[in-house]
Design a protein around this motif. Structure first.
Motif, PDB file in Angstrom:
ATOM      1  N   ASN A   1       0.861  -1.181   0.000  1.00 30.06           N
ATOM      2  CA  ASN A   1       0.000   0.000   0.000  1.00 30.06           C
ATOM      3  C   ASN A   1       0.902   1.237   0.000  1.00 30.06           C
ATOM      4  OD1 ASN A   1      -2.342   1.668   0.411  1.00 30.06           O
ATOM      5  ND2 ASN A   1      -1.818   1.734   2.592  1.00 30.06           N
ATOM      6  N   THR A   2       0.746   2.106  -0.988  1.00 28.70           N
ATOM      7  CA  THR A   2       1.688   3.216  -1.181  1.00 28.70           C
ATOM      8  C   THR A   2       0.919   4.533  -1.288  1.00 28.70           C
ATOM      9  OG1 THR A   2       3.195   1.726  -2.360  1.00 28.70           O
ATOM     10  CG2 THR A   2       3.565   4.081  -2.634  1.00 28.70           C
ATOM     11  N   ARG A   3       1.107   5.409  -0.314  1.00 22.55           N
ATOM     12  CA  ARG A   3       0.362   6.668  -0.277  1.00 22.55           C
ATOM     13  C   ARG A   3       1.235   7.775   0.318  1.00 22.55           C
ATOM     14  NH1 ARG A   3      -4.824   5.481  -1.441  1.00 22.55           N
ATOM     15  NH2 ARG A   3      -5.401   3.267  -1.243  1.00 22.55           N
ATOM     16  N   GLN A   4       0.890   9.017  -0.046  1.00 27.00           N
ATOM     17  CA  GLN A   4       1.625  10.168   0.485  1.00 27.00           C
ATOM     18  C   GLN A   4       0.655  11.303   0.767  1.00 27.00           C
ATOM     19  OE1 GLN A   4       4.568  11.981  -2.109  1.00 27.00           O
ATOM     20  NE2 GLN A   4       5.777  12.701  -0.371  1.00 27.00           N
ATOM     21  N   ALA A   5       0.813  11.938   1.923  1.00 28.54           N
ATOM     22  CA  ALA A   5      -0.037  13.069   2.273  1.00 28.54           C
ATOM     23  C   ALA A   5       0.122  14.188   1.254  1.00 28.54           C
ATOM     24  CB  ALA A   5       0.315  13.578   3.672  1.00 28.54           C
ATOM     25  N   ALA A   6      -0.995  14.832   0.913  1.00 27.26           N
ATOM     26  CA  ALA A   6      -0.964  15.910  -0.078  1.00 27.26           C
ATOM     27  C   ALA A   6      -0.106  17.070   0.404  1.00 27.26           C
ATOM     28  CB  ALA A   6      -2.388  16.386  -0.372  1.00 27.26           C
ATOM     29  N   THR A   7      -0.078  17.300   1.691  1.00 28.58           N
ATOM     30  CA  THR A   7       0.778  18.314   2.301  1.00 28.58           C
ATOM     31  C   THR A   7       1.201  17.794   3.662  1.00 28.58           C
ATOM     32  OG1 THR A   7       0.942  20.616   3.077  1.00 28.58           O
ATOM     33  CG2 THR A   7      -1.210  19.540   3.304  1.00 28.58           C
ATOM     34  N   TYR A   8       2.343  18.240   4.138  1.00 34.89           N
ATOM     35  CA  TYR A   8       2.820  17.821   5.452  1.00 34.89           C
ATOM     36  C   TYR A   8       2.425  18.824   6.540  1.00 34.89           C
ATOM     37  CZ  TYR A   8       5.844  14.312   3.176  1.00 34.89           C
ATOM     38  OH  TYR A   8       6.337  13.249   2.456  1.00 34.89           O
ATOM     39  N   ARG A   9       1.688  19.871   6.150  1.00 36.70           N
ATOM     40  CA  ARG A   9       1.272  20.866   7.139  1.00 36.70           C
ATOM     41  C   ARG A   9      -0.107  21.418   6.791  1.00 36.70           C
ATOM     42  NH1 ARG A   9       2.844  27.190   7.771  1.00 36.70           N
ATOM     43  NH2 ARG A   9       1.741  27.524   9.721  1.00 36.70           N
ATOM     44  N   ARG A  10      -0.943  21.505   7.795  1.00 38.46           N
ATOM     45  CA  ARG A  10      -2.199  22.232   7.684  1.00 38.46           C
ATOM     46  C   ARG A  10      -2.377  23.057   8.945  1.00 38.46           C
ATOM     47  NH1 ARG A  10      -7.289  19.699   4.950  1.00 38.46           N
ATOM     48  NH2 ARG A  10      -6.001  20.437   3.209  1.00 38.46           N
ATOM     49  N   GLY A  11      -2.146  24.353   8.834  1.00 41.78           N
ATOM     50  CA  GLY A  11      -2.249  25.233   9.988  1.00 41.78           C
ATOM     51  C   GLY A  11      -1.237  24.888  11.049  1.00 41.78           C
ATOM     52  N   ARG A  12      -1.724  24.556  12.227  1.00 46.25           N
ATOM     53  CA  ARG A  12      -0.858  24.234  13.368  1.00 46.25           C
ATOM     54  C   ARG A  12      -0.567  22.741  13.493  1.00 46.25           C
ATOM     55  NH1 ARG A  12       0.034  28.265  16.926  1.00 46.25           N
ATOM     56  NH2 ARG A  12      -1.012  30.244  16.458  1.00 46.25           N
ATOM     57  N   VAL A  13      -0.993  21.969  12.506  1.00 44.73           N
ATOM     58  CA  VAL A  13      -0.777  20.523  12.518  1.00 44.73           C
ATOM     59  C   VAL A  13       0.212  20.129  11.428  1.00 44.73           C
ATOM     60  CG1 VAL A  13      -1.863  18.274  12.137  1.00 44.73           C
ATOM     61  CG2 VAL A  13      -3.041  20.019  13.493  1.00 44.73           C
ATOM     62  N   LEU A  14       1.170  19.304  11.781  1.00 47.61           N
ATOM     63  CA  LEU A  14       2.152  18.801  10.823  1.00 47.61           C
ATOM     64  C   LEU A  14       2.213  17.282  10.920  1.00 47.61           C
ATOM     65  CD1 LEU A  14       3.658  21.532  12.397  1.00 47.61           C
ATOM     66  CD2 LEU A  14       4.792  21.399  10.185  1.00 47.61           C
ATOM     67  N   LEU A  15       2.767  16.652   9.885  1.00 53.40           N
ATOM     68  CA  LEU A  15       2.892  15.199   9.826  1.00 53.40           C
ATOM     69  C   LEU A  15       4.344  14.803   9.602  1.00 53.40           C
ATOM     70  CD1 LEU A  15      -0.063  14.433   7.372  1.00 53.40           C
ATOM     71  CD2 LEU A  15      -0.142  14.384   9.881  1.00 53.40           C
TER      72      LEU A  15
END
Length: 473
Positions: free
Chosen positions: A270-284
């Motif tokens: 299963n191969t996936r990647q977050a569209a962005t690593y940051r949304r506002g005050r939340v990061l991945l």
């Protein structure tokens, strides 16, 4: 209120917490499991590649890793000698990659059990003052005007200025933050088990058969199989002795008997990647930001490098020493790196499928890998040493990892120079440590080891701007 909440106390979360602490922030790590459960979930070995080893050498951690690896392999002396004899060793889809000449400053990799790696990082992070709260499952994340709130399963909440999801591929943080996770579904099933065959000599220790792949792990007592069957059903159901026996028999073509099984896990491609690593005050970071097959051992390293990149940046922002826009460079720099890893892990899975066409392609690639330049390219790709965060920079060192071994246990940026004029530019700044050298170019290394500024002729142009970008003004 906390400076930063890190959801997930695995290797990525622990390294990020330590990096934040070195940068002057006060992070809180919330881990759902307790220590014994995390240890019981740890199957297989974890490889630290060349770039991650260089990064952790910056923090003075490689001595502990070396000791742990030596202890693990004390019953497998032949393997230990092989690893010691050549530090640049790996594979691409099972095709061996051995570099005869190791470049100056290169770091050898390490192979460790995950709970051992976590133990070393926990001791390091807590020694820096990091707070780790186990048994704290985060079930929701709520962004507010000037903070973000982590809702814990027992009803309590914790607030912070920022929150980082290091909570794995099924990340609650990513889902509750509404960050898309596009990619491709599973096409294969891998199994790793602590098991013992009744007749270990009945099958080869490593084989690519008509039914898939089999590997009797480097770690005595562990067996891995891979079958291209469309992916596992219920990944969380207990792996039974009969399921493992049947998988080994299908892959090897030999009707084996498993004498003992102490548990195991399934995995897929299963191969996936977050569209962005940051949304506002939340990061991945880590698997919360990207998942792929574990073939090649790049997933853990990708996540640890996320932590190295994000830690000093988020620390500067929390301290008010840098604008919030600095956090956008985290996605800008790390997302392309993640996409490249996803691409090469997909390629490796394609090359491991059974069939005469793929077998022919593997033979062609094996011949190609005998070309020194091609071999170096694949080794660099697998070790993460080809990363360039500033490909358009005027100086070739800028954006690349520091060209000489460095140590920065306190997490400061490093100015490597033999010029008094350059040295005076950074004098008096406690977040910069100067290292004098009489050879090579002068350069400024970020806290994560990547070069922010460099010159080959002693010119200080751009140095003040680079220092400001590191929170020094």
């Amino acid at each position: 209120m906390n400076d930063v909440i890190i959801v997930g106390g695995g290797p990525v979360g622990l390294l990020l917490a330590g990096e934040l602490r070195l940068a002057g922030a006060d992070p809180l790590v919330l881990e759902a499991a307790d220590g014994s459960l995390r240890r019981n979930r740890s199957y297989g070995v974890r490889g630290l590649n060349g770039r991650t080893s260089q990064s952790l050498r910056l923090r003075g951690l490689t001595e502990a890793f070396s000791a742990a690896q030596a202890e693990m392999f004390q019953v497998a002396r032949g393997i230990s000698r092989q690893m010691k004899g050549n530090r640049a060793r790996g594979h691409f889809a099972g095709l061996p990659l051995v570099e005869d000449e190791v470049p100056p400053g290169a770091a050898g990799g390490f192979i460790l059990k995950q709970h051992v790696l976590e133990g070393i990082l926990t001791e390091w992070a807590t020694g820096l003052g990091v707070r780790v709260r186990q048994g704290s499952e985060v079930v929701d994340v709520v962004q507010e005007e000037s903070s973000v709130r982590a809702v814990i399963a027992d009803g309590r909440s914790e607030r912070a200025g920022y929150l980082v999801g290091c909570d794995g591929g099924r990340s609650v943080v990513r889902k509750r933050s509404g960050i898309a996770f596009p990619g491709t579904g599973a096409t294969m099933t891998g199994r790793i088990a602590r098991a013992e065959l009744a007749d270990p000599g009945a099958v080869k220790s490593s084989m690519h058969g008509p039914g898939g792949m089999l590997n009797l792990s480097l770690i005595p007592g562990e067996i891995a199989t891979m079958e291209f069957d469309g992916g596992p059903g219920d990944r969380d159901a207990p792996l039974t002795l009969e399921e493992m026996r049947a998988s080994i028999s299908r892959v090897s073509g030999v009707d084996v008997r498993v004498a003992r099984l102490d548990g195991g896990i399934r995995f897929s491609d299963n191969t996936r990647q977050a569209a962005t690593y940051r949304r506002g005050r939340v990061l991945l970071a880590g698997d919360a930001a990207h998942v792929h097959s574990p073939v090649g051992g790049q997933g853990l390293n990708l996540g640890l490098q996320d932590a190295m990149n994000l830690g000093w940046k988020l620390g500067l922002v929390v301290r008010g020493a840098a604008p919030e826009s600095l956090l956008d460079t985290y996605t800008t720099e790390r997302h392309p790196v993640g996409a490249r890893v996803l691409r090469n892990t997909r390629a490796q899975i394609a090359l491991m499928r059974p069939g005469p066409q793929v077998a022919a392609l593997r033979e062609v690639l094996a011949e190609t890998l005998e070309i020194p330049a091609a071999k170096r390219h694949f080794i660099a790709m697998g070790n993460g040493t080809e990363i360039d965060y500033a490909p358009d920079a005027e100086h070739p060192l800028v954006g690349r990892f520091a060209p000489v071994p460095l140590v920065s246990e306190d997490g400061r940026a490093l100015l490597v120079t033999g010029s008094e004029a350059i040295r005076k530019t950074a004098d008096g700044h406690d977040r910069i440590r100067t290292i004098e050298t009489r050879t090579g170019p002068d350069f400024l290394a970020r806290p994560d080891g990547y070069v922010a500024w460099a010159t080959s002729d002693g010119d200080t142009a751009g140095l003040a701007e680079a220092l400001a970008g590191l929170g020094v003004s």
